[in-house]
Design a protein around this motif. Structure first.
Motif, PDB file in Angstrom:
ATOM      1  N   TYR B 364       0.630  -1.148   0.027  1.00 51.27           N
ATOM      2  CA  TYR B 364       0.094  -0.069   0.025  1.00 51.27           C
ATOM      3  C   TYR B 364       0.968   1.101   0.057  1.00 51.27           C
ATOM      4  CZ  TYR B 364      -3.693   3.202   1.297  1.00 51.27           C
ATOM      5  OH  TYR B 364      -4.318   4.472   1.625  1.00 51.27           O
ATOM      6  N   GLU B 365       1.765   1.515   0.867  1.00 54.79           N
ATOM      7  CA  GLU B 365       2.819   2.332   1.149  1.00 54.79           C
ATOM      8  C   GLU B 365       3.552   2.690  -0.258  1.00 54.79           C
ATOM      9  OE1 GLU B 365       4.922   2.093   4.537  1.00 54.79           O
ATOM     10  OE2 GLU B 365       3.364   1.746   5.462  1.00 54.79           O
ATOM     11  N   GLU B 366       4.043   1.689  -0.954  1.00 56.71           N
ATOM     12  CA  GLU B 366       4.650   1.768  -1.883  1.00 56.71           C
ATOM     13  C   GLU B 366       4.070   2.370  -3.069  1.00 56.71           C
ATOM     14  OE1 GLU B 366       7.608   0.597  -2.337  1.00 56.71           O
ATOM     15  OE2 GLU B 366       7.882   1.111  -4.472  1.00 56.71           O
ATOM     16  N   VAL B 367       2.713   2.155  -3.186  1.00 53.16           N
ATOM     17  CA  VAL B 367       1.909   2.791  -4.227  1.00 53.16           C
ATOM     18  C   VAL B 367       1.552   4.203  -3.661  1.00 53.16           C
ATOM     19  CG1 VAL B 367      -0.289   2.427  -5.623  1.00 53.16           C
ATOM     20  CG2 VAL B 367       0.957   0.547  -5.105  1.00 53.16           C
ATOM     21  N   ALA B 368       1.244   4.319  -2.549  1.00 55.11           N
ATOM     22  CA  ALA B 368       0.885   5.661  -1.945  1.00 55.11           C
ATOM     23  C   ALA B 368       1.938   6.875  -2.065  1.00 55.11           C
ATOM     24  CB  ALA B 368       0.306   5.608  -0.617  1.00 55.11           C
ATOM     25  N   PHE B 369       3.179   6.344  -1.946  1.00 56.02           N
ATOM     26  CA  PHE B 369       4.505   7.044  -1.692  1.00 56.02           C
ATOM     27  C   PHE B 369       4.483   8.107  -2.796  1.00 56.02           C
ATOM     28  CE2 PHE B 369       8.995   8.008  -2.439  1.00 56.02           C
ATOM     29  CZ  PHE B 369       9.413   8.016  -1.202  1.00 56.02           C
ATOM     30  N   THR B 370       4.390   7.652  -4.100  1.00 58.76           N
ATOM     31  CA  THR B 370       4.293   8.904  -4.938  1.00 58.76           C
ATOM     32  C   THR B 370       3.472  10.156  -4.790  1.00 58.76           C
ATOM     33  OG1 THR B 370       4.855   7.001  -6.461  1.00 58.76           O
ATOM     34  CG2 THR B 370       4.909   9.172  -7.198  1.00 58.76           C
ATOM     35  N   ILE B 376      -1.972  16.498  -1.615  1.00 57.64           N
ATOM     36  CA  ILE B 376      -3.382  15.885  -2.117  1.00 57.64           C
ATOM     37  C   ILE B 376      -3.821  15.301  -0.749  1.00 57.64           C
ATOM     38  CG2 ILE B 376      -3.615  15.720  -4.388  1.00 57.64           C
ATOM     39  CD1 ILE B 376      -2.945  12.871  -4.273  1.00 57.64           C
ATOM     40  N   SER B 377      -5.238  15.262  -0.742  1.00 59.06           N
ATOM     41  CA  SER B 377      -5.608  14.902   0.781  1.00 59.06           C
ATOM     42  C   SER B 377      -5.681  13.317   0.888  1.00 59.06           C
ATOM     43  CB  SER B 377      -7.343  15.066   0.856  1.00 59.06           C
ATOM     44  OG  SER B 377      -7.956  14.271   0.002  1.00 59.06           O
ATOM     45  N   GLU B 378      -5.576  12.657   2.215  1.00 54.72           N
ATOM     46  CA  GLU B 378      -5.346  11.336   2.420  1.00 54.72           C
ATOM     47  C   GLU B 378      -6.500  10.712   1.746  1.00 54.72           C
ATOM     48  OE1 GLU B 378      -3.102   8.232   3.790  1.00 54.72           O
ATOM     49  OE2 GLU B 378      -2.543  10.660   3.619  1.00 54.72           O
ATOM     50  N   GLN B 379      -7.688  11.313   2.072  1.00 53.87           N
ATOM     51  CA  GLN B 379      -8.718  10.477   1.148  1.00 53.87           C
ATOM     52  C   GLN B 379      -8.671  10.282  -0.131  1.00 53.87           C
ATOM     53  OE1 GLN B 379     -12.206  12.797   2.480  1.00 53.87           O
ATOM     54  NE2 GLN B 379     -13.447  10.843   2.588  1.00 53.87           N
ATOM     55  N   GLN B 380      -7.990  11.236  -1.059  1.00 53.76           N
ATOM     56  CA  GLN B 380      -7.803  10.953  -2.459  1.00 53.76           C
ATOM     57  C   GLN B 380      -6.731  10.084  -2.534  1.00 53.76           C
ATOM     58  OE1 GLN B 380      -7.339  15.340  -3.501  1.00 53.76           O
ATOM     59  NE2 GLN B 380      -8.026  14.735  -5.277  1.00 53.76           N
ATOM     60  N   VAL B 381      -5.604  10.228  -1.748  1.00 47.81           N
ATOM     61  CA  VAL B 381      -4.598   9.031  -1.820  1.00 47.81           C
ATOM     62  C   VAL B 381      -5.185   7.692  -1.701  1.00 47.81           C
ATOM     63  CG1 VAL B 381      -2.562   8.176  -0.880  1.00 47.81           C
ATOM     64  CG2 VAL B 381      -2.671  10.700  -1.051  1.00 47.81           C
ATOM     65  N   ASP B 382      -5.938   7.553  -0.654  1.00 44.46           N
ATOM     66  CA  ASP B 382      -6.334   6.294  -0.430  1.00 44.46           C
ATOM     67  C   ASP B 382      -7.119   5.595  -1.612  1.00 44.46           C
ATOM     68  OD1 ASP B 382      -6.843   4.001   1.506  1.00 44.46           O
ATOM     69  OD2 ASP B 382      -9.055   4.532   1.226  1.00 44.46           O
TER      70      ASP B 382
END
Lengths: 266, 502
Positions: B364-370, B376-382
C-alpha cells in the motif's frame, strides 16, 4: 578487480597457507619489538618487498597504502601529544611532547604501519580461492566452511551492483535524502533491508544448488587446485626470516636514536 | 500381492511418489495433499501450473532436495527419489559458488571424486557439449551473458553424469536467443535421459516431451497426458494459468480486440514535443554506450526500443533520466533537463529488476509513496491507491512487504507505482520480461489504457509480438546507435496484411 591474474609475481606462487602462517608470525614478532631503531629498517624492508614483490603497479600499491599512512599519522601523533614522558620538549594546554612520548609515538605509528603492510602483502598476492584450497588441504579446514566463504565472496560484486541499482531507483522515485542523524537512519533502512533480503535469498538458492551438485554427499573429495610446496616457498621462508633478522642487526648495530626501548618504565 | 510384472514396472521407474503431503512452514494449509506420481525411465515430463502451485517444490521432493537440503513438514506413503539428477535452476546468478567457469565445473568433479589429472580434459568436454568452447576455460563467470551462465549450469549438471536432467524454469530470465540455445542443447543432451522440466514458455520444448502434467492452484494434478492431448483438451487451463504456448498471442488478439489497437495513431505531432533529444550521449564507466541523434517524442506515442543484448537500450533510458553521466542536450517540455529530480514527478521509470526498486515497507505504502509527495488529501490518496491495486490484482497483498511478493507480483507492483499518478512519460525497461502470459497481457492492456489517455511510453522489449501489436513507433538500437526509427504496424495475427492500410 583487485586480483587480476596478469600481475602475477613469485609471491603469488607461495603456498597460501604457508604465507598466512609466516605473515601472522611476523605480526606477532612485531608485537615483541620495542626498539624503534629496529622498527625503522623493518618497515622500510616491508615497504620495499610490497612495492617490488607484489607484482602490482606501484601507483596502485601506493593508493592502497594511503589508509595505512593515515593510521600511522593518527596513532603516532596522539601518542606523541598525549603520552607520558619525563623529558619535556614542548607543551601547549593538555598537549605535551616529551622525549619518551615522541619516540613511543613514532614506534606505535610504525607498528600500525607494519601491520598494514603485512596485511597488504598477503591480500595483494593471494587469490582467496587458492587460500581456501590450501587451508582445506594443509590445515584440514572442513570443506563446508571453505566453499561457504568462496560462495559468499562471489556475492560481493553482485551486492555492489544491486546497491547501484537501488541508488538509481530511489533517485527516480524522488526519495529526498534527509540530512543529519535522521537521514543516516533513513539511508540505513532504505539500503540495508533490500540488500540483506536479496542476499539471504540468493545465499539460500546457492546453498540448494550446491547441494544439488552433491556437495554434502561427496565421499572422497578430490581437489582441482593442489597448492603444494616448491623451492620458492623455501626462498620465502629465508626472505621473511632474513627481513626480521636483518632489521634487528641494522637497528642494533647502527641505531638512529639513542633510545632502545620505547616502553615507559617508572 | 504385487505381481511380478508390477515389480518389473517399479524397476523401470525413474521416480515414484505415493500420497505426498507437504506444507510450507509459514502457511497453515497443505500445498500437496495426497499427490501420487510415477515417472518411467527415459520419459520426458513437462510440469505446468500457475505460479506458486508447487511445481518447483515437487521437483525438489522428487530429487530428494526436500527434505535433505530444505527442511519442510513433509510425508509420503512411498517415495523412490531420482537416483541421479543434474539440476538447472531459474536464477543464473544464484547457482554458482565459484568465481571462474573452470572452477565451477571442477567443484562438481571434486564432489564426485574425479582425479585431478582428469579434470582439465573433462571440464573442456562438458563445456564443449553445451557450446561454450572457450579457448581458456579459466574465465570469470561474471563476464558471461545470462544465457551462457544457464548453459554453464547445464554443463555442471552434466558433469554429474546423471540419468535425469531436472530443469526448473531455466529460461525464465533469458532473452529469446538464450532460450532457444538452451533448448537446442537440452534436445541433444537429453535424448537418452529422463527429463523433468518446469516452464511457463512451452512453445519451444513441448514437442520434445512425452508427457505434460498440469497442477492447479490447490496443488492437485488436473491434467496428465501427451503434449498434443493436453494442448488440445486443456487449452483453457493453460490460458488461465498464463502459460505461454504457441497460440497465446492468438488468444490475446481475440480477447483484447487488436482491431481496436490498429485505430489511428493518436500521437499528436501538432503539439510541441514532450521530449526533445539533441545529440545525447550516455556514458557507462567512461565509455559512450549510447549516442542518440536529434529525435522527438510526442504525446500518446508508444515507442518500443529494440535491439540485441548490450546494444545500449537500457543505457538510453538511464541517459534520458540522467541516471548516468551524459553529454549533449535533451529538453523536457522545452526546458533543458539538468538532473533526475527535475523529472521525478512527471516521468515514471520501471527498472528491469523488480526486486530492487521498492521504497516502502508495505505494498500500500509503495503505491501511495508517489502520491504523498504531492499535496493531496489522504482520502484522495486512499481512493487512488485502492483503484490501482485493484487494477493490478494486488488488493489482497496491500499489507505485505513488497519483498515477500512473487517476482510476477513485484513487477506488477513496480508498474503500478509508476502509473499511479498521471505521468506524462513512462520509461520502461522490459516490463513484461519473465512474466507469464496472463501478467504480460494485463500489463500491456493497462499501459495501452494510459497511452490512450495521452501518456507517452518508451519501452525496451525483446518481444517482436509486443512490438507488432502495441508500438506506434519503433526505435532499433545497435552498437549504441539509433539504426532505424519507423512507425509501428499495430496489428495482431488476424490483421496481418490488412493492418498496413491504416
Amino acid at each position: 578487480m583487485l586480483y587480476k591474474k596478469k600481475y602475477s609475481s613469485w609471491l603469488h606462487r607461495i603456498n597460501p597457507a604457508l604465507k598466512l602462517v609466516l605473515l601472522m608470525g611476523g605480526i606477532i614478532a612485531v608485537l615483541f619489538i620495542h626498539n624503534v631503531n629496529v622498527m625503522i629498517p623493518l618497515v622500510a624492508a616491508l615497504a620495499g618487498m610490497l612495492l617490488i614483490g607484489s607484482g602490482q603497479p606501484i601507483g596502485r600499491v601506493l593508493l592502497f597504502m594511503l589508509p595505512f599512512l593515515f593510521v600511522f599519522v593518527s596513532t603516532g601523533s596522539s601518542m606523541i601529544l598525549f603520552g607520558k614522558g619525563e623529558t619535556l620538549w614542548w607543551q601547549w594546554g593538555p598537549a605535551v611532547i616529551s622525549r619518551e612520548s615522541f619516540y613511543r609515538g613514532v614506534h606505535i605509528g610504525l607498528r600500525a604501519l607494519s601491520f598494514g603492510l603485512i596485511g597488504l602483502l598477503f591480500a595483494l598476492t593471494t587469490r582467496p580461492v587458492l587460500l581456501f584450497y590450501s587451508l582445506m588441504q594443509q590445515f584440514r579446514l572442513p570443506p563446508r566452511y571453505a566453499y561457504g566463504f568462496m560462495a559468499s565472496l562471489r556475492l560481493l560484486p553482485l551486492i555492489l551492483e544491486e546497491f547501484k541499482t537501488l541508488q538509481k531507483a530511489y533517485k527516480v522515485r524522488g526519495v529526498d535524502s534527509v540530512k543529519g542523524w535522521k537521514g543516516w537512519w533513513q539511508k540505513l533502512r532504505l539500503y540495508a533491508i533490500p540488500l540483506l533480503a536479496q542476499s539471504i535469498r540468493r545465499a539460500q538458492r546457492i546453498a540448494v544448488a550446491m547441494e544439488a551438485r552433491r556437495f554434502n554427499k561427496s565421499i572422497q573429495r578430490t581437489y582441482y587446485y593442489r597448492p603444494g610446496f616448491s623451492s620458492e616457498d623455501g626462498l620465502m621462508v629465508i626472505c621473511w626470516v632474513g627481513i626480521f633478522a636483518g632489521a634487528w642487526i641494522v637497528g642494533v648495530q647502527w641505531p638512529l636514536f639513542e633510545i632502545t626501548d620505547v616502553r615507559f618504565n617508572e | 500381492m504385487e505381481s511380478p510384472a508390477a515389480h518389473n514396472d517399479v524397476l523401470q521407474l525413474a521416480a515414484q511418489l505415493e500420497g505426498l503431503r507437504l506444507r510450507f512452514s509459514s502457511r497453515d494449509t497443505l500445498l500437496f495433499d495426497g499427490v501420487s506420481l510415477r515417472i518411467p525411465r527415459g520419459q520426458k515430463v513437462l510440469l505446468l501450473g500457475p505460479s506458486g502451485c508447487g511445481k518447483s517444490t515437487l521437483l525438489k521432493v522428487l530429487t530428494g532436495l526436500i527434505p535433505e537440503a530444505i527442511e519442510l513438514p513433509v510425508e509420503w506413503e512411498l517415495r523412490k527419489p531420482l537416483e541421479s539428477g543434474g539440476y538447472v535452476f531459474q536464477d543464473p546468478d544464484a547457482q554458482f559458488c565459484m568465481p571462474y567457469v573452470d572452477e565451477e565445473i571442477a567443484f562438481v568433479l571434486e564432489n564426485m571424486g574425479v582425479p585431478r589429472s582428469d579434470m582439465p580434459e573433462r571440464i573442456r568436454y562438458y563445456l564443449r557439449r553445451v557450446g561454450l568452447a572457450f579457448e581458456d576455460p579459466h574465465r570469470p563467470i561474471s563476464t558471461l551473458s545470462q544465457g551462457q551462465k544457464q548453459r554453464l549450469a547445464l554443463a555442471s549438471a552434466l558433469a554429474l553424469e546423471p540419468e535425469t536432467l531436472v530443469l526448473d524454469e531455466p529460461t525464465a530470465l533469458l532473452d529469446p536467443k538464450g532460450t532457444t540455445e538452451i533448448w537446442e542443447h537440452v534436445r541433444t543432451l537429453g535424448r537418452d535421459k529422463t527429463l523433468l522440466i518446469v516452464e511457463h514458455k512451452i512453445a519451444e520444448i513441448v514437442d520434445f516431451v512425452d508427457r505434460v502434467l498440469v497442477i492447479d492452484q490447490e496443488g492437485s494434478l488436473v491434467a496428465d497426458g501427451g503434449p498434443e492431448e493436453v494442448q488440445k483438451n486443456h487449452r483453457s487451463l493453460l490460458d488461465r494459468y498464463g502459460i505461454w504456448h504457441a497460440d497465446s498471442w492468438a488468444v490475446h488478439d481475440q480477447q483484447y480486440e487488436v482491431a481496436q489497437l490498429s485505430q489511428k495513431n493518436p500521437a499528436n505531432t501538432d503539439l510541441p514535443p514532450l521530449l526533445e533529444i539533441d545529440q545525447l550521449k550516455g556514458f557507462y564507466e567512461d565509455e559512450a554506450c549510447i549516442n542518440m541523434p536529434e529525435v522527438q517524442v510526442h504525446e500518446g506515442e508508444w515507442i518500443t526500443v529494440t535491439g540485441p543484448n548490450g546494444a545500449g537500450k537500457s543505457t538510453l533510458l538511464q541517459a534520458l533520466m540522467k541516471l548516468i553521466p551524459t553529454k549533449g542536450m535533451s529538453h523536457w517540455k522545452g526546458e533543458a533537463i539538468k538532473n533526475t529530480e527535475q523529472l521525478a514527478s512527471e516521468v515514471g521509470f520501471v527498472f528491469q529488476n523488480p526486486e530492487l526498486q521498492f521504497v516502502a515497507q508495505t505494498v500500500y505504502e509503495e503505491v501511495a509513496f508517489t502520491l504523498w509527495q504531492k499535496n493531496i488529501s489522504e482520502q484522495q490518496v486512499d481512493s487512488e491507491v485502492q483503484r490501482v491495486l485493484k487494477q493490478f490484482g494486488l488488493t489482497e497483498f496491500e499489507d505485505e512487504n513488497p519483498y515477500r511478493l512473487s517476482t510476477g507480483q513485484q513487477r506488477r507492483l513496480s508498474v503500478a507505482s509508476a502509473l499511479v499518478t498521471d505521468r506524462e512519460l513512462l520509461l520502461l525497461d522490459e516490463p513484461t520480461f519473465g512474466q507469464d502470459a496472463g501478467n504480460t497481457f494485463a500489463i500491456l492492456e493497462e499501459l495501452e489504457r494510459y497511452r490512450k489517455a495521452g501518456t507517452s511510453l518508451l519501452m525496451v522489449t525483446h518481444d517482436p509480438e509486443i512490438v507488432r501489436r502495441y508500438a506506434t513507433r519503433v526505435w532499433e538500437i545497435e552498437d549504441g546507435e539509433l539504426k532505424a526509427d519507423y512507425a509501428g504496424e499495430r496489428v495482431g495475427e488476424q490483421n496481418t496484411g490488412v493492418g498496413h492500410a491504416v
